[in-house]
Design a protein around this motif. Structure first.
Motif, short mmCIF file in Angstrom:
data_model
loop_
_atom_site.label_atom_id
_atom_site.label_comp_id
_atom_site.label_asym_id
_atom_site.label_seq_id
_atom_site.Cartn_x
_atom_site.Cartn_y
_atom_site.Cartn_z
N ASP A 1 0.84 -1.22 0.00
CA ASP A 1 0.00 0.00 0.00
C ASP A 1 0.86 1.25 0.00
N MET B 1 2.33 1.71 -3.39
CA MET B 1 1.29 2.21 -4.30
C MET B 1 1.04 3.71 -4.10
N GLU C 1 -5.47 3.83 -8.83
CA GLU C 1 -5.72 2.43 -8.48
C GLU C 1 -6.95 1.88 -9.19
N VAL D 1 -9.47 0.00 -8.16
CA VAL D 1 -9.98 -0.38 -6.84
C VAL D 1 -10.65 -1.75 -6.87
N ARG E 1 -8.47 -4.90 -5.98
CA ARG E 1 -7.86 -5.08 -4.66
C ARG E 1 -8.40 -6.34 -4.00
N THR E 2 -7.46 -7.23 -3.61
CA THR E 2 -7.82 -8.50 -2.99
C THR E 2 -6.91 -8.75 -1.79
N LEU F 1 -2.07 -7.92 1.49
CA LEU F 1 -2.57 -7.67 0.15
C LEU F 1 -2.03 -8.74 -0.79
N HIS G 1 -3.30 -8.94 -4.09
CA HIS G 1 -3.35 -8.40 -5.45
C HIS G 1 -3.95 -7.00 -5.42
N ALA G 2 -3.28 -6.09 -6.11
CA ALA G 2 -3.79 -4.73 -6.33
C ALA G 2 -3.17 -4.23 -7.61
N GLU G 3 -3.76 -3.19 -8.20
CA GLU G 3 -3.29 -2.69 -9.48
C GLU G 3 -3.35 -1.18 -9.52
N CYS H 1 1.63 -6.94 -4.72
CA CYS H 1 1.35 -7.95 -3.71
C CYS H 1 2.24 -7.67 -2.51
#
Length: 179
Positions: free
Chosen positions: A20, A23, A34, A36, A39-40, A47, A49-51, A62
């Motif tokens: 985070d 990011m 993001e 949103v 987000r997993t 975390l 997975h996020a993008e 990750c």
């Protein structure tokens, strides 16, 4: 081959402690946004997975698990203003490795973010096709005995700072516990 909107044919994945935080840094330095909905969280609370969308591509993230090795990423990015980008990065804990240097019609720099990821930061050359042609003409096919590049002061700086950067990488967990 159809590629989903917001993704490039290849998308980097950053695995680090405090994804985070990484990011936030990238969002503030490179104007990323993001995804949103991606987000997993893992059952362990980290975390998984996020993008972030950065320009016309995405960076995936990750959190590093406690027993995973340190694996820094190295990324290349084109920006409108190298010096302004580096100033934002430095203000947020980034470390400039290669100062802005003229490079084939543009400006090149290198920095490490606070997570130890390397960033090759380029501006967009005024004539990208001319810069590419200049590169091919200068460094295309060389003799086996040739370095592949002429050791100009600019290219020597770029090469030496790359070696310095990689030799200085230390697992943040080890660095934090040692000092």
């Amino acid at each position: 081959m159809p590629i989903p909107t917001g993704y490039a044919k290849i998308n980097p994945f950053i695995i680090c402690d405090d994804a985070d935080g990484a990011m936030r840094f990238i969002s503030e330095v490179f104007d990323a946004v993001e995804h949103v909905e991606a987000r997993t969280m893992d059952p362990d609370g980290l975390l998984v997975h996020a993008e972030l969308r950065v320009g016309d591509g995405s960076i995936l993230f990750c959190d590093r698990k406690p027993d995973w090795p340190y694996v820094p990423s190295t990324l290349q990015i084109y920006v409108d203003d190298v010096e302004a980008t580096l100033a934002r990065a430095e203000a947020r804990g980034g470390r400039i490795i290669t100062p802005p240097t003229e490079f084939f019609g543009g400006i090149f720099s290198r920095m490490l973010d606070p997570w130890g990821n390397g960033w090759w930061v380029y501006d967009i050359p005024e004539d990208p096709e001319g810069a590419d042609a200049s590169w091919q003409e200068e460094y295309g096919a060389g003799d086996d005995d040739d370095l592949g590049w002429e050791p100009t002061p600019e290219l020597t700086l770029i090469n030496e700072t790359m070696h310095t950067m990689f030799r200085s990488l230390v697992d943040p967990r080890t660095q934090n516990s040692a000092g």
